[in-house]
Design a protein around this motif. Structure first.
Motif, mmCIF file in Angstrom:
data_model
loop_
_atom_site.group_PDB
_atom_site.id
_atom_site.type_symbol
_atom_site.label_atom_id
_atom_site.label_comp_id
_atom_site.label_asym_id
_atom_site.label_seq_id
_atom_site.Cartn_x
_atom_site.Cartn_y
_atom_site.Cartn_z
ATOM 1 N N ASN A 72 12.683 -0.694 0.269
ATOM 2 C CA ASN A 72 12.323 -1.922 1.239
ATOM 3 C C ASN A 72 13.013 -3.097 1.041
ATOM 4 O OD1 ASN A 72 10.013 -0.136 0.721
ATOM 5 N ND2 ASN A 72 9.297 -0.785 -1.286
ATOM 6 N N LEU A 73 14.304 -2.660 1.341
ATOM 7 C CA LEU A 73 14.982 -4.112 1.733
ATOM 8 C C LEU A 73 14.608 -4.569 3.060
ATOM 9 C CD1 LEU A 73 17.415 -6.565 0.785
ATOM 10 C CD2 LEU A 73 18.978 -4.944 1.796
ATOM 11 N N ILE A 74 14.814 -3.261 3.992
ATOM 12 C CA ILE A 74 14.748 -4.110 5.659
ATOM 13 C C ILE A 74 13.364 -4.664 5.941
ATOM 14 C CG2 ILE A 74 15.117 -3.094 7.942
ATOM 15 C CD1 ILE A 74 17.422 -1.920 6.945
ATOM 16 N N PRO A 75 12.062 -3.722 5.450
ATOM 17 C CA PRO A 75 10.727 -4.463 5.857
ATOM 18 C C PRO A 75 10.648 -5.191 4.867
ATOM 19 C CG PRO A 75 10.904 -1.917 4.942
ATOM 20 C CD PRO A 75 11.940 -2.249 4.833
ATOM 21 N N LEU A 76 11.210 -5.621 3.970
ATOM 22 C CA LEU A 76 10.861 -7.132 2.993
ATOM 23 C C LEU A 76 11.506 -7.778 3.399
ATOM 24 C CD1 LEU A 76 9.890 -8.036 0.441
ATOM 25 C CD2 LEU A 76 11.968 -7.601 -1.075
ATOM 26 N N VAL A 77 12.735 -8.084 3.331
ATOM 27 C CA VAL A 77 13.817 -9.825 4.422
ATOM 28 C C VAL A 77 12.485 -9.504 5.946
ATOM 29 C CG1 VAL A 77 16.204 -9.881 5.539
ATOM 30 C CG2 VAL A 77 15.853 -9.134 3.700
ATOM 31 N N LEU A 78 12.666 -8.044 6.710
ATOM 32 C CA LEU A 78 11.339 -8.791 7.813
ATOM 33 C C LEU A 78 10.117 -9.437 7.833
ATOM 34 C CD1 LEU A 78 11.888 -5.529 10.005
ATOM 35 C CD2 LEU A 78 12.857 -7.543 10.267
ATOM 36 N N CYS A 79 9.653 -9.390 5.983
ATOM 37 C CA CYS A 79 8.365 -9.784 6.275
ATOM 38 C C CYS A 79 8.388 -11.332 5.365
ATOM 39 C CB CYS A 79 8.060 -9.274 4.839
ATOM 40 S SG CYS A 79 6.118 -10.112 4.133
ATOM 41 N N VAL A 80 9.719 -11.938 5.153
ATOM 42 C CA VAL A 80 9.964 -13.048 4.514
ATOM 43 C C VAL A 80 10.465 -13.240 5.716
ATOM 44 C CG1 VAL A 80 11.733 -14.915 3.471
ATOM 45 C CG2 VAL A 80 11.305 -11.857 1.848
ATOM 46 N N LEU A 81 11.432 -13.420 7.174
ATOM 47 C CA LEU A 81 11.247 -13.890 7.967
ATOM 48 C C LEU A 81 10.414 -14.032 9.084
ATOM 49 C CD1 LEU A 81 14.581 -11.547 9.082
ATOM 50 C CD2 LEU A 81 14.568 -14.501 8.120
ATOM 51 N N SER A 82 9.398 -13.740 8.977
ATOM 52 C CA SER A 82 8.310 -13.690 10.111
ATOM 53 C C SER A 82 7.889 -14.692 9.150
ATOM 54 C CB SER A 82 7.224 -12.623 9.704
ATOM 55 O OG SER A 82 8.273 -11.173 10.215
ATOM 56 N N THR A 118 0.675 -1.702 -0.179
ATOM 57 C CA THR A 118 0.246 -0.054 -0.282
ATOM 58 C C THR A 118 1.197 1.096 -0.267
ATOM 59 O OG1 THR A 118 -0.129 -0.144 2.268
ATOM 60 C CG2 THR A 118 -1.655 -1.051 1.706
ATOM 61 N N THR A 119 2.286 1.240 0.390
ATOM 62 C CA THR A 119 2.626 2.364 0.862
ATOM 63 C C THR A 119 3.743 2.460 -0.765
ATOM 64 O OG1 THR A 119 4.367 1.083 1.695
ATOM 65 C CG2 THR A 119 2.599 2.792 2.863
ATOM 66 N N SER A 120 3.941 1.631 -1.349
ATOM 67 C CA SER A 120 4.816 2.037 -2.661
ATOM 68 C C SER A 120 4.263 2.107 -4.029
ATOM 69 C CB SER A 120 5.504 0.416 -2.958
ATOM 70 O OG SER A 120 5.510 0.338 -4.112
ATOM 71 N N GLN A 121 4.709 2.965 -4.433
ATOM 72 C CA GLN A 121 4.801 4.087 -5.263
ATOM 73 C C GLN A 121 4.071 3.074 -6.650
ATOM 74 O OE1 GLN A 121 7.156 7.762 -5.732
ATOM 75 N NE2 GLN A 121 6.617 8.046 -3.648
ATOM 76 N N ASN A 122 4.574 2.118 -6.884
ATOM 77 C CA ASN A 122 4.864 1.423 -7.924
ATOM 78 C C ASN A 122 3.641 -0.331 -8.013
ATOM 79 O OD1 ASN A 122 6.567 3.152 -9.339
ATOM 80 N ND2 ASN A 122 8.090 2.537 -8.635
ATOM 81 N N GLY A 123 3.421 0.048 -6.907
ATOM 82 C CA GLY A 123 2.005 -1.355 -6.972
ATOM 83 C C GLY A 123 2.739 -2.690 -6.120
ATOM 84 N N VAL A 124 3.017 -3.697 -6.159
ATOM 85 C CA VAL A 124 3.183 -4.916 -6.350
ATOM 86 C C VAL A 124 4.984 -4.536 -6.758
ATOM 87 C CG1 VAL A 124 3.625 -7.515 -6.032
ATOM 88 C CG2 VAL A 124 1.554 -5.786 -6.075
ATOM 89 N N ARG A 125 4.799 -4.150 -7.944
ATOM 90 C CA ARG A 125 6.591 -4.328 -8.289
ATOM 91 C C ARG A 125 7.532 -3.368 -7.777
ATOM 92 N NH1 ARG A 125 6.125 -3.570 -15.105
ATOM 93 N NH2 ARG A 125 5.226 -5.993 -15.166
ATOM 94 N N GLY A 126 6.723 -2.413 -6.710
ATOM 95 C CA GLY A 126 8.094 -1.473 -5.928
ATOM 96 C C GLY A 126 7.981 -2.537 -4.639
ATOM 97 N N ILE A 127 7.336 -3.719 -4.687
ATOM 98 C CA ILE A 127 8.244 -4.361 -3.437
ATOM 99 C C ILE A 127 9.400 -4.138 -2.904
ATOM 100 C CG2 ILE A 127 7.735 -5.840 -1.880
ATOM 101 C CD1 ILE A 127 4.574 -5.685 -2.412
ATOM 102 N N LEU A 128 10.060 -4.386 -4.321
ATOM 103 C CA LEU A 128 11.107 -4.618 -4.817
ATOM 104 C C LEU A 128 11.849 -3.238 -4.847
ATOM 105 C CD1 LEU A 128 11.188 -7.748 -7.305
ATOM 106 C CD2 LEU A 128 11.268 -7.556 -4.557
ATOM 107 N N ASP A 129 11.649 -2.680 -4.601
ATOM 108 C CA ASP A 129 12.986 -1.245 -4.599
ATOM 109 C C ASP A 129 13.815 -1.508 -3.270
ATOM 110 O OD1 ASP A 129 11.653 0.081 -6.844
ATOM 111 O OD2 ASP A 129 10.275 1.103 -5.338
#
Length: 182
Positions: free
Chosen positions: A56-66, A42-53
């Motif tokens: 977003n590395l630290i929140p993405l790593v925390l998400c995967v670890l969760s 929801t906070t990514s400006q490019n939608g789902v593709r923007g997740i891999l910016d």
């Protein structure tokens, strides 16, 4: 196990005993992962593709670890009818599985040691780094020791309950090395 919780004992509907990761903890990790994923999308400006910016590395790593933490399984399953104790740990189909026969087990033991001082006398005073730790273990008739879990000393009544329940369910002896260490 991971700091903050320990394996807990419960009776399954089919009558077997399970010493496993609590469901609430797995659901908590799944919830954290979903909240992080929702926030990323929801906070990514490019939608789902923007997740891999890169931002977003630290929140993405925390998400995967969760999500990996929620998928992790660790369980000791006691099945009297099949004469078996099964240890199962891992993520999805990757992991460890070990089978023991109940008929080969002799005792359930609750023991204690001082963390940081494995050979210290039991009456040694705990310090900030040296705290008493309880272990819940199974002993085979061949002398082999199978450590089920570590617990903090403050959980000694719960560990004793677990040991008594496992001992009575499996029909094996109980050795409590912590008696008199109140």
């Amino acid at each position: 196990m991971i700091a903050g919780f320990r394996l807990s004992l419960r009776r399954l509907p089919d009558g077997r005993l399970s010493l496993a990761i609590p469901r609430w903890f797995k659901l908590l990790l799944l919830g954290i992962g979903l909240i992080l994923l929702y926030a990323l999308v929801t906070t990514s400006q490019n939608g789902v593709r923007g997740i891999l910016d890169r931002a977003n590395l630290i929140p993405l790593v925390l998400c995967v670890l969760s999500f990996l933490g929620a998928a992790y399984r660790e369980q000791w399953l006691f099945d009297k009818n099949a004469d078996r104790v099964t240890y199962d740990a891992g993520i999805f189909s990757l992991g460890t599985r070990r089978n023991l026969y109940l008929s080969d087990l002799e005792n359930v033991e609750v023991d204690q040691f001082i963390r940081g001082r494995p050979h210290a006398p039991v009456d040694t005073k705990p310090s900030l780094l040296s705290r008493p730790v309880l272990t819940l273990s199974l002993y085979g008739k061949d002398g082999e020791k199978h450590r089920l879990e570590f617990y903090s000393f403050s959980q000694r009544s719960k560990v004793r309950e677990y040991a008594l329940a496992i001992s009575s369910y499996c029909g094996i002896g109980l050795i409590d090395q912590t008696v008199g260490t109140e």
